[in-house]
Write an enzyme that holds these catalytic residues in place. Structure first.
Site, mmCIF file in Angstrom:
data_model
loop_
_atom_site.group_PDB
_atom_site.id
_atom_site.type_symbol
_atom_site.label_atom_id
_atom_site.label_comp_id
_atom_site.label_asym_id
_atom_site.label_seq_id
_atom_site.Cartn_x
_atom_site.Cartn_y
_atom_site.Cartn_z
ATOM 1 N N HIS A 231 0.875 -1.381 -0.003
ATOM 2 C CA HIS A 231 -0.198 -0.061 0.166
ATOM 3 C C HIS A 231 0.827 1.311 0.081
ATOM 4 O O HIS A 231 1.934 1.174 0.725
ATOM 5 C CB HIS A 231 -1.009 0.071 1.316
ATOM 6 N N ASP B 165 -0.404 4.260 1.025
ATOM 7 C CA ASP B 165 -1.021 5.229 2.066
ATOM 8 C C ASP B 165 -0.157 4.917 3.295
ATOM 9 O O ASP B 165 0.267 3.769 3.615
ATOM 10 C CB ASP B 165 -2.571 5.100 2.204
ATOM 11 N N ASP C 242 5.652 0.883 7.640
ATOM 12 C CA ASP C 242 4.340 0.500 7.177
ATOM 13 C C ASP C 242 3.866 1.477 6.225
ATOM 14 O O ASP C 242 3.191 2.428 6.566
ATOM 15 C CB ASP C 242 3.721 0.628 8.634
ATOM 16 N N GLU D 211 -5.128 1.509 2.685
ATOM 17 C CA GLU D 211 -5.114 0.214 3.196
ATOM 18 C C GLU D 211 -5.335 0.552 4.691
ATOM 19 O O GLU D 211 -5.999 -0.159 5.429
ATOM 20 C CB GLU D 211 -3.683 -0.520 3.161
ATOM 21 N N GLU D 212 -5.023 1.868 5.174
ATOM 22 C CA GLU D 212 -5.022 2.017 6.601
ATOM 23 C C GLU D 212 -6.320 2.394 7.014
ATOM 24 O O GLU D 212 -6.587 2.801 8.188
ATOM 25 C CB GLU D 212 -4.157 3.131 6.720
ATOM 26 N N GLU E 232 3.868 -5.975 3.689
ATOM 27 C CA GLU E 232 3.793 -5.400 5.068
ATOM 28 C C GLU E 232 4.934 -5.917 5.785
ATOM 29 O O GLU E 232 5.696 -6.682 5.367
ATOM 30 C CB GLU E 232 2.602 -5.969 5.822
ATOM 31 N N HIS F 106 3.290 2.932 12.703
ATOM 32 C CA HIS F 106 2.521 3.910 13.513
ATOM 33 C C HIS F 106 3.259 4.498 14.464
ATOM 34 O O HIS F 106 2.841 5.531 15.078
ATOM 35 C CB HIS F 106 1.016 3.345 13.824
#
Length: 352
Positions: free
Chosen positions: A68, A70, A97, A122-123, A146, A325
């Site tokens: 992803h 994003d 991530d 995705e998030e 991932e 994150h």
């Protein structure tokens, strides 16, 4: 070959640095997607950005590499720092991530000629992956990007169900004993939490877990009612279904409140004996690693792909997922190089 013996020409590192320097929180992936598409254009690969914002570079469908574009919000100054033991780490939001896996996959896809897709959202709602499975045929195999660590392969994820509870009661003087909407909402959540209480000895991956993520409430603007809402998330282990979780939650509503559900994401647990899993174990060993099979308590786009396509798949990428994150998110650049080499080996094996 030792783990430290992997050669690099810096391509993946340069692409990673460029992408991490471009803010790309969910819904704002456009500039990063254009930089990613340019990477393929510069190497004479067919590529386009589709109607939802995904970067599409189809080629040999012996494998589809997808991660992803994003990230979650948050600003971390982009920089490279050297650790005390001489390793180089790139700091920045998304480095782990999942811009690190994304960059590694883009480079491996160009070098081996397999298909690639960089997806959006995705998030938040996985809108990119949901669009992708409805817009193309299933590949022969799929590798989702991932962080797993360069020597780890993720085969399982729990599923995901989101719902919003809402209650409303007539406004009344606070001295009266009848429960208002806020009390009904908090009492409902206490019952739900108790309904999913499980033995602490049971691995988290095998449990249903319930988590409130936002609570709001108070007197309505017109002053005639008290309103309350709770946004809640439920993680679904293999063996459980979203329908059974919804039934349990709705059974605790009692006489007050209602709940609105979003589209669920099913759990996934892939076999370690598929061609994809075997190829990863062999490739990691060739690069000097001791392969690890992982089950993650969260959810990823692999859940979407597994629900739509009956194909062998796994999730892989450089990075320590404990830094997802986080305010200190950073990626070991040596691990990025090793991950590119592993992905190349895996793709070449699947192409045979």
């Amino acid at each position: 070959m030792s783990a430290g013996a992997v050669a690099t020409d810096g391509t993946a590192r340069d692409l990673l640095a460029d992408l991490v320097a471009i803010p790309s929180p969910s819904g704002e992936e456009g500039e990063a997607a254009r930089r990613l598409a340019a990477f393929f254009e510069e190497r004479d690969r067919e590529v386009w950005i589709d109607e939802v914002g995904n970067v599409r570079a189809p080629a040999d469908d012996a494998a589809l590499l997808t991660s992803h574009v994003d990230t979650v919000p948050g600003e971390i100054p982009v920089r490279i720092e050297e650790t005390d033991d001489g390793r180089e780490e790139l700091w920045g939001r998304g480095s782990v991530d999942a811009t690190g896996p994304l960059a590694a996959m883009a480079v491996a896809a160009v070098r081996t000629g397999v298909s690639f897709a960089g997806v959006v959202g995705e998030e938040t709602d996985s809108r990119g992956a949901r669009f992708l499975v409805g817009d193309r045929e299933a590949p022969d195999a799929l590798i989702n990007g991932e962080p797993s660590g360069w020597d780890g392969v993720t085969l399982g994820y729990r599923g995901f169900q989101v719902g919003t509870y809402a209650a409303s009661t007539d406004s009344a003087h606070t001295s009266r004993p009848e429960p208002n909407a806020i009390q009904r909402a908090t009492a409902w959540w206490s019952r739900v939490d108790a309904a999913f209480e499980s033995d602490e000895e049971t691995p988290v991956f095998e449990r249903v877990t319930a988590k409130p993520v936002e609570i709001a409430g108070g007197v309505a603007e017109d002053g005639l009612s008290v309103e309350a809402t709770i946004d809640a998330q439920f993680r679904i282990p293999p063996g459980e279904t979203a329908a059974s979780i919804r039934e349990t939650v709705e059974g605790e509503l009692g006489s007050g409140g209602e709940i609105e559900w979003r589209e669920p994401t099913p759990p996934v647990m892939e076999s370690p004996r598929t061609a994809v899993a075997r190829a990863f174990r062999a490739a990691i060993r060739r690069r000097g690693g001791d392969p690890r099979s992982l089950r993650k308590t969260g959810t990823s786009d692999m859940n979407i792909y597994a629900g739509a396509w009956d194909r062998p798949m796994a999730t892989y990428g450089p990075g320590d997922s404990a830094l997802d994150h986080a305010p200190n998110e950073r990626l070991d650049l040596g691990d990025l190089d090793r991950a590119v080499a592993v992905l190349e080996d895996v793709c070449e094996t699947l192409q045979q």
